[in-house]
Design an enzyme around this catalytic site. Structure first.
Site, PDB file in Angstrom:
ATOM      1  N   HIS A  75      15.904  -1.934   0.101  1.00 52.74           N
ATOM      2  CA  HIS A  75      15.566  -2.823   1.228  1.00 52.74           C
ATOM      3  C   HIS A  75      14.161  -2.503   1.741  1.00 52.74           C
ATOM      4  O   HIS A  75      13.328  -3.402   1.903  1.00 52.74           O
ATOM      5  CB  HIS A  75      16.603  -2.674   2.341  1.00 52.74           C
ATOM      6  N   ASP A 104     -13.926 -21.279  -2.799  1.00 52.85           N
ATOM      7  CA  ASP A 104     -12.731 -20.633  -3.350  1.00 52.85           C
ATOM      8  C   ASP A 104     -12.904 -19.133  -3.147  1.00 52.85           C
ATOM      9  O   ASP A 104     -13.858 -18.694  -2.505  1.00 52.85           O
ATOM     10  CB  ASP A 104     -12.569 -20.953  -4.856  1.00 52.85           C
ATOM     11  N   TRP A 140      12.906   4.856   0.337  1.00 55.78           N
ATOM     12  CA  TRP A 140      11.711   4.129  -0.138  1.00 55.78           C
ATOM     13  C   TRP A 140      10.505   5.055  -0.225  1.00 55.78           C
ATOM     14  O   TRP A 140       9.544   4.783  -0.936  1.00 55.78           O
ATOM     15  CB  TRP A 140      11.404   2.923   0.754  1.00 55.78           C
ATOM     16  N   SER A 167      -2.120  -4.825  -8.283  1.00 55.90           N
ATOM     17  CA  SER A 167      -2.262  -6.174  -7.728  1.00 55.90           C
ATOM     18  C   SER A 167      -2.945  -6.124  -6.362  1.00 55.90           C
ATOM     19  O   SER A 167      -3.857  -6.908  -6.089  1.00 55.90           O
ATOM     20  CB  SER A 167      -0.880  -6.815  -7.619  1.00 55.90           C
ATOM     21  N   SER A 168      -2.523  -5.164  -5.522  1.00 55.37           N
ATOM     22  CA  SER A 168      -3.097  -5.070  -4.178  1.00 55.37           C
ATOM     23  C   SER A 168      -4.578  -4.719  -4.234  1.00 55.37           C
ATOM     24  O   SER A 168      -5.378  -5.266  -3.470  1.00 55.37           O
ATOM     25  CB  SER A 168      -2.388  -3.974  -3.368  1.00 55.37           C
ATOM     26  N   HIS A 251       0.586   6.139   6.225  1.00 52.58           N
ATOM     27  CA  HIS A 251       0.245   5.698   7.571  1.00 52.58           C
ATOM     28  C   HIS A 251      -0.767   4.549   7.575  1.00 52.58           C
ATOM     29  O   HIS A 251      -0.521   3.538   8.236  1.00 52.58           O
ATOM     30  CB  HIS A 251      -0.175   6.808   8.521  1.00 52.58           C
ATOM     31  N   GLU A 253      -0.976   2.416   5.394  1.00 51.54           N
ATOM     32  CA  GLU A 253      -0.141   1.298   4.937  1.00 51.54           C
ATOM     33  C   GLU A 253       0.519   0.582   6.117  1.00 51.54           C
ATOM     34  O   GLU A 253       0.649  -0.645   6.122  1.00 51.54           O
ATOM     35  CB  GLU A 253       0.916   1.823   3.956  1.00 51.54           C
ATOM     36  N   TYR A 255      -0.777   0.095   8.944  1.00 51.45           N
ATOM     37  CA  TYR A 255      -1.780  -0.808   9.518  1.00 51.45           C
ATOM     38  C   TYR A 255      -2.144  -1.929   8.562  1.00 51.45           C
ATOM     39  O   TYR A 255      -2.531  -3.012   9.000  1.00 51.45           O
ATOM     40  CB  TYR A 255      -3.000  -0.005   9.995  1.00 51.45           C
ATOM     41  N   SER A 266      -4.274 -13.530  16.944  1.00 53.14           N
ATOM     42  CA  SER A 266      -5.568 -13.859  17.551  1.00 53.14           C
ATOM     43  C   SER A 266      -6.045 -15.256  17.158  1.00 53.14           C
ATOM     44  O   SER A 266      -7.004 -15.763  17.737  1.00 53.14           O
ATOM     45  CB  SER A 266      -6.636 -12.831  17.132  1.00 53.14           C
ATOM     46  N   HIS A 300       2.162  12.999  11.459  1.00 56.68           N
ATOM     47  CA  HIS A 300       3.166  12.753  12.509  1.00 56.68           C
ATOM     48  C   HIS A 300       4.512  12.339  11.907  1.00 56.68           C
ATOM     49  O   HIS A 300       5.504  12.280  12.604  1.00 56.68           O
ATOM     50  CB  HIS A 300       2.681  11.737  13.552  1.00 56.68           C
ATOM     51  N   HIS A 301       4.520  12.052  10.591  1.00 61.48           N
ATOM     52  CA  HIS A 301       5.796  11.792   9.909  1.00 61.48           C
ATOM     53  C   HIS A 301       6.469  13.090   9.482  1.00 61.48           C
ATOM     54  O   HIS A 301       7.535  13.063   8.881  1.00 61.48           O
ATOM     55  CB  HIS A 301       5.564  10.917   8.675  1.00 61.48           C
ATOM     56  N   THR A 326      -5.206  -0.262  20.543  1.00 60.29           N
ATOM     57  CA  THR A 326      -4.089  -1.214  20.521  1.00 60.29           C
ATOM     58  C   THR A 326      -3.914  -1.841  21.901  1.00 60.29           C
ATOM     59  O   THR A 326      -3.680  -3.050  22.025  1.00 60.29           O
ATOM     60  CB  THR A 326      -2.794  -0.519  20.069  1.00 60.29           C
ATOM     61  N   LYS A 329      -6.345  -4.582  22.453  1.00 64.58           N
ATOM     62  CA  LYS A 329      -5.963  -5.847  21.825  1.00 64.58           C
ATOM     63  C   LYS A 329      -4.924  -6.581  22.666  1.00 64.58           C
ATOM     64  O   LYS A 329      -5.045  -7.788  22.910  1.00 64.58           O
ATOM     65  CB  LYS A 329      -5.424  -5.602  20.415  1.00 64.58           C
ATOM     66  N   ARG A 448      20.018   8.250  10.432  1.00 64.45           N
ATOM     67  CA  ARG A 448      19.787   7.069   9.599  1.00 64.45           C
ATOM     68  C   ARG A 448      20.221   7.364   8.166  1.00 64.45           C
ATOM     69  O   ARG A 448      20.458   8.518   7.798  1.00 64.45           O
ATOM     70  CB  ARG A 448      18.302   6.691   9.641  1.00 64.45           C
TER      71      ARG A 448
HETATM   72 CU   CU1 Z   1       2.459   6.910  10.703  1.00 62.54          CU
END
Ligand code: CU1
Length: 523
Positions: A75, A104, A140, A167-168, A251, A253, A255, A266, A300-301, A326, A329, A448
């Site tokens: 998932h 294009d 994951w 691809s990315s 991390h 990722e 963002y 926006s 922080h993870h 943040t 914004k 979890r």
């Molecule tokens: Cu993070």
């Protein structure tokens, strides 16, 4: 307004399947990305429905614990790499050339290849459910040592993630080159729509961190098959090093999955508030600072992995610093709405809700940044609640708002506004019903990724499951509204949104050939 169109060299196009396989048109490729994203969203959402069905009451009823691990792992992996990221690339393909007046993307064939790698990776991931040993069950995040011990599906996952990363990276290179080289005359960087800015910065993040992910999963591969011991303590390696490298990718990722959403918000809010975006320059600098800070917060993870206090303090304070840009914004979005002449069409409803709910996810992120609190909440449902507020009510609901906003542009028809609002309200209410109780479950200590739980967690889990089923069903309504809009409806006209005055709406589509060297003649 009448704009002269230069004739194109070729008017012969392949039809049917060959058209989609060989297309180099940014709109066709954008459409492919969006359909791919929708199908992955529905598939990974179906996995979530099984998770919520299992957790509807205590005890094991539907799946065994190993199957449950497969459900949560796949998932997460598919939602991130299959649903959210491709949706944003789809938006970029459709809107970036229109927003900057380019004919294009810079590399149309590379663009085609970027997309067609995705079904290959998806096939590998889906096929991994059917091989001996079953699909990825180690989360994951693919942590060793568990990941090292998995079956052939784990190698298929490594290969799939490699292909997705390829691809990315190609997509990001294309977007950067398009934005830097193909802007229409007068479209200086600081005049670009904010969506283009957020994608420019996101694309740099992708180029910076996808190779890091590729490296770390290659190290997993060689640990699995070629006798290396990068992550094996018995061989002189370190399993915690995996987490450091993974989250140095992971991390930023986060963002990558939220900055384009900020760009969509926006875009939508100024249109329906009928005001210019408040604080454009500060928005650009805020996005850039968030992106830079995202490189120095990864651990922080990992507060519970045994880190020196100096390290814990550094990662705690650097994480909390991100709240400042943040906050800038969120303030600017509210200031844009302030005293506007506001209407509440479906895209605006989604945009306002994203601002509110993403802020809840941001605040629970601040809570988790506090080391003493995080040590208690690590691997509880509080974390699950936090990142679903960021990724569902932040990223996914921005994507939905963006789809409603641009559907008239993409299809030439108006979508059914009544059904769109039904989809919005069902999604918003069901989302909160599903994920808000998880804060309480996490604070009370429910772990979890476990298919069973203690009796005292039963009530909130039942509420979360009921909410989850409604949330899932509501997305079928979303599919219905989109398909109905494609098949017909009231003509959208040139300017479906009163208040939208950016280039993407005022230039005809496609923009004049070589619009970047010849200013369009406007009578
Ligand atoms: Cu993070």
């Amino acid at each position: 307004m009448d704009i002269a169109l230069a004739p194109h060299a070729h008017d012969e196009h392949p039809h049917g399947l060959m058209r989609w396989l060989t297309t180099t048109n940014h709109k066709d490729i954008g459409t492919l990305y969006l359909w791919f994203s929708l199908s992955m969203f529905l598939f990974a959402g179906a996995l979530a429905m099984v998770i919520r069905a299992e957790l509807f009451q205590p005890g094991l009823q539907l799946v065994d614990p190993m199957q449950f691990n497969r459900l949560t792992s796949m998932h997460g992996l598919i939602m991130i790499f299959g649903a959210i990221m491709p949706a944003f690339v789809g938006f970029a393909n459709w809107q970036v050339p229109l927003m900057i007046g380019a004919p294009d993307m810079a590399f149309p064939r590379l663009n085609n290849w970027s997309f067609w790698l995705l079904p290959v990776a998806a096939t590998l991931l889906l096929a991994s459910f059917f091989v001996p040993g079953g699909a990825l069950a180690a989360g994951w995040t693919m942590y060793p040592p568990l990941f090292i011990q998995g079956g052939i599906a784990y190698d298929m996952t490594i290969l799939a993630v490699h292909v997705l990363g390829l691809s990315s990276i190609m997509g990001a290179i294309n977007i950067i080159t398009t934005i830097l080289n193909l802007r229409a005359p007068g479209m200086t960087l600081m005049k670009m729509p904010l969506f283009v800015w957020t994608w420019l910065i996101t694309a740099y993040l992708l180029v910076a961190v996808m190779p890091v992910l590729a490296s770390v999963i290659t190290m997993l591969l060689t640990d699995r098959h070629f006798g290396t011991h990068f992550f094996n303590a018995a061989g002189g390696g370190d399993p915690v090093m995996f987490q450091h490298i993974f989250w140095f990718f992971g991390h930023p990722e986060v963002y990558i999955m939220i900055l384009p959403a900020f760009g969509i918000i926006s875009t939508i809010i100024p249109t329906f508030a009928r005001k210019k975006l408040f604080g454009y320059t500060s928005m650009v600098y805020a996005v850039a600072s968030i992106a830079l800070l995202s490189f120095i917060v990864w651990a922080h993870h990992m507060f519970t992995t045994g880190m020196p206090v100096a390290g814990q303090l550094f990662f705690m304070y650097s994480t909390m610093l991100i709240a400042i840009p943040t906050g800038v914004k969120v303030f600017n979005w509210v200031a844009t709405i302030w005293r506007g002449s506001i209407t509440f069409e479906t895209p605006m409803l989604f945009a306002i809700t994203v601002v509110c709910l993403f802020t809840i996810g941001g605040f629970s992120g601040l809570v988790l940044a506090l080391v003493p609190v995080d040590i208690q909440l690590q691997d509880t449902y509080y974390v699950v609640a936090h990142f679903h507020y960021v990724l569902f009510s932040g990223a996914a609901m921005s994507i939905m708002g963006g789809v409603y906003y641009w559907l008239p542009k993409w299809t030439g028809h108006r979508y059914d506004e009544t059904l769109g609002k039904w989809h919005f309200w069902l999604t918003t209410i069901a989302f909160n019903l599903t994920f808000f109780p998880m804060h309480f479950l996490g604070l009370a200590g429910m772990p979890r990724r476990i298919p069973d739980y203690a009796l005292q967690f039963a009530d909130f889990n039942m509420i979360a499951s009921l909410g989850g089923f409604v949330l899932g069903a509501a997305q079928l309504l979303f599919v219905y509204v989109v398909v109905k809009c494609i098949r017909g409806g009231e003509p959208a006209g040139e300017r479906p949104w009163d208040g939208a005055d950016t280039l993407e709406w005022t230039l005809p589509s496609p923009p004049p050939y070589h619009s970047f060297t010849t200013p369009p003649k406007i009578d």
